[in-house]
Write a protein that holds these residues in place. Structure first.
Motif, PDB file in Angstrom:
ATOM      1  N   ASP A   1      -5.520  -1.137  -9.632  1.00 25.51           N
ATOM      2  CA  ASP A   1      -5.750   0.207  -9.106  1.00 25.51           C
ATOM      3  C   ASP A   1      -5.701   1.201 -10.256  1.00 25.51           C
ATOM      4  O   ASP A   1      -5.008   2.197 -10.185  1.00 25.51           O
ATOM      5  CB  ASP A   1      -4.683   0.538  -8.047  1.00 25.51           C
ATOM      6  CG  ASP A   1      -5.055   1.747  -7.209  1.00 25.51           C
ATOM      7  OD1 ASP A   1      -6.149   1.756  -6.631  1.00 25.51           O
ATOM      8  OD2 ASP A   1      -4.255   2.688  -7.137  1.00 25.51           O
ATOM      9  N   PHE A   6     -10.660   3.972   0.843  1.00 24.42           N
ATOM     10  CA  PHE A   6     -10.314   2.583   0.538  1.00 24.42           C
ATOM     11  C   PHE A   6     -11.294   1.686   1.303  1.00 24.42           C
ATOM     12  O   PHE A   6     -10.962   1.102   2.329  1.00 24.42           O
ATOM     13  CB  PHE A   6      -8.860   2.295   0.913  1.00 24.42           C
ATOM     14  CG  PHE A   6      -7.879   3.127   0.131  1.00 24.42           C
ATOM     15  CD1 PHE A   6      -7.341   2.661  -1.058  1.00 24.42           C
ATOM     16  CD2 PHE A   6      -7.534   4.400   0.563  1.00 24.42           C
ATOM     17  CE1 PHE A   6      -6.461   3.440  -1.794  1.00 24.42           C
ATOM     18  CE2 PHE A   6      -6.651   5.183  -0.162  1.00 24.42           C
ATOM     19  CZ  PHE A   6      -6.113   4.703  -1.348  1.00 24.42           C
ATOM     20  N   ALA A   8      -9.615   0.589  -3.388  1.00 25.77           N
ATOM     21  CA  ALA A   8      -9.704   2.022  -3.658  1.00 25.77           C
ATOM     22  C   ALA A   8     -11.093   2.414  -4.147  1.00 25.77           C
ATOM     23  O   ALA A   8     -11.686   1.741  -4.992  1.00 25.77           O
ATOM     24  CB  ALA A   8      -8.648   2.424  -4.683  1.00 25.77           C
ATOM     25  N   ASP A  26      -2.903   2.024  -4.364  1.00 27.74           N
ATOM     26  CA  ASP A  26      -3.440   1.249  -3.258  1.00 27.74           C
ATOM     27  C   ASP A  26      -2.326   0.398  -2.640  1.00 27.74           C
ATOM     28  O   ASP A  26      -1.758  -0.473  -3.294  1.00 27.74           O
ATOM     29  CB  ASP A  26      -4.575   0.363  -3.775  1.00 27.74           C
ATOM     30  CG  ASP A  26      -5.331  -0.347  -2.661  1.00 27.74           C
ATOM     31  OD1 ASP A  26      -4.840  -0.365  -1.515  1.00 27.74           O
ATOM     32  OD2 ASP A  26      -6.417  -0.883  -2.945  1.00 27.74           O
TER      33      ASP A  26
END
Length: 362
Positions: free
Chosen positions: A36, A44, A60, A284
């Motif tokens: 991430d 997302f 993401a 995330d």
């Protein structure tokens, strides 16, 4: 004395590269699988097969501008202001006076392309943390030429075998491909990533006359890898390359570097062989993230990364800004008065280098 007036376009006026602007890359699979490496995401909905596609997953999908607005960040703002594993570093960038944005999954890496609203010429620092998609030929050319012209690159790798989108390419191989398989120069930064995988905490750090480990943010005394790779340095390819952090027990020379830096043309590069030092442990919720940025080794990673940011921006240990400028492409007309040389009759012109003459009025 006879006077001549020349009108010309002065295309050699100088203007600083996108000073104070930091661009984070998300176009090379930086959010694939358990990664991430972005400042912030509100959506997302990505999957990687191996390239990013929307509507088929829950990875993401960062937008160009982090939200809430960075104008709301104060000295006490925490990293949870944004949602990304690099949010702590990005918030620190803003606190230091720099603006941040993200190149999204479908963004283009270009240099001097006026049709691209996120062209590299608009930024001073480009942060690429653990790319998982190989750079295209044109992208490699753009990155290297941009650095040479005055841009600054923070290139972060990971361990051998860290292929998160299953395309056969991981970060060390992708960086090496950019550095040795491009149309500009072979190993321009004098840095190559080793294909290794190790974890350790080291104190084998150069802390004198060094802007990365002994910069304005403080002196770095420890550095930790949680599965990363070392780097080999080549002063023959780039005489400015220097190691900063080394594996425990290694000679502080050209091998087993964990952090290195170099200048190339008018630009600067910092290379780190592991993504864990910049990971802030948040982002995330589908990923397993760990706080290496501020929690590990007593905050030494934060010191090194902010020192790196400041040096890439042109700040020295004294807080002064070095001139790293490029020629602007927008010309403007000016008049210059010319006089014949009384010795030989030649016309004398005291013009800036690169001035393009377009007409003569007598």
């Amino acid at each position: 004395m006879r006077k001549l007036i020349f009108f010309f376009l002065l295309a050699s006026a100088f203007s600083a590269f996108g000073q104070n602007k930091v661009l984070f890359d998300a176009s090379q699979g930086e959010t694939a699988a358990n990664a991430d490496w972005i400042p912030d995401a509100d959506l997302f909905n990505l999957c990687f097969n191996p390239n990013a596609t929307t509507g088929c997953g829950n990875e993401a999908n960062p937008q160009q501008t982090p939200t809430p607005a960075q104008s709301g960040i104060t000295a006490t703002t925490g990293e949870s202001y944004w949602k990304g594993a690099l949010s702590a570093f990005a918030v620190d960038c803003v606190k230091k006076g720099y603006s941040v944005s993200t190149l999204p999954y479908n963004g283009q890496i270009t240099f001097n392309n006026t049709a691209n609203a996120q062209d590299l010429s608009l930024y001073k620092v480009f942060v690429v943390c653990e790319p998982n998609i190989r750079f295209a030929t044109a992208e490699k050319t753009a990155i290297i030429n941009w650095v040479y012209a005055g841009g600054s690159l923070l290139m972060i790798g990971n361990h051998n075998g860290s292929d998160r989108n299953s395309d056969g390419w991981d970060a060390p191989a992708i960086w090496n491909d950019l550095l040795t398989n491009n149309s500009v120069a072979n190993n321009p930064f004098g840095i190559s990533f080793d294909l290794t995988n190790f974890s350790q905490t080291t104190t084998n750090i150069i802390t004198t006359a060094n802007p990365i480990s002994a910069g304005p943010q403080g002196t770095v005394t420890q550095f930790q890898y949680s599965s990363g790779t070392s780097m080999t340095l080549s002063p023959t390819a780039n005489s400015t390359v220097r190691g900063v952090v080394y594996k425990t027990g290694s000679t502080q020379g050209n091998y087993n570097a964990m952090v290195a830096y170099a200048k190339y043309g008018s630009g600067r590069v910092v290379a780190i062989g592991d993504s864990s030092p910049i990971d802030d442990g948040t982002g995330d919720t589908n990923d397993n993230l760990y706080n290496g940025y501020s929690a590990a080794v007593s905050g030494n990673h934060r010191k090194l990364l902010i020192n790196s940011l400041l040096w890439l921006q042109g700040v020295t240990n004294k807080g002064e800004v070095q001139p790293t400028e490029m020629a602007v492409t927008t010309p403007h007309a000016v008049a210059v008065t010319l006089y014949p040389n009384p010795t030989n009759g030649d016309i004398l012109l005291n013009a800036a280098p690169g001035a393009q003459l377009t007409g003569l009025v007598v």
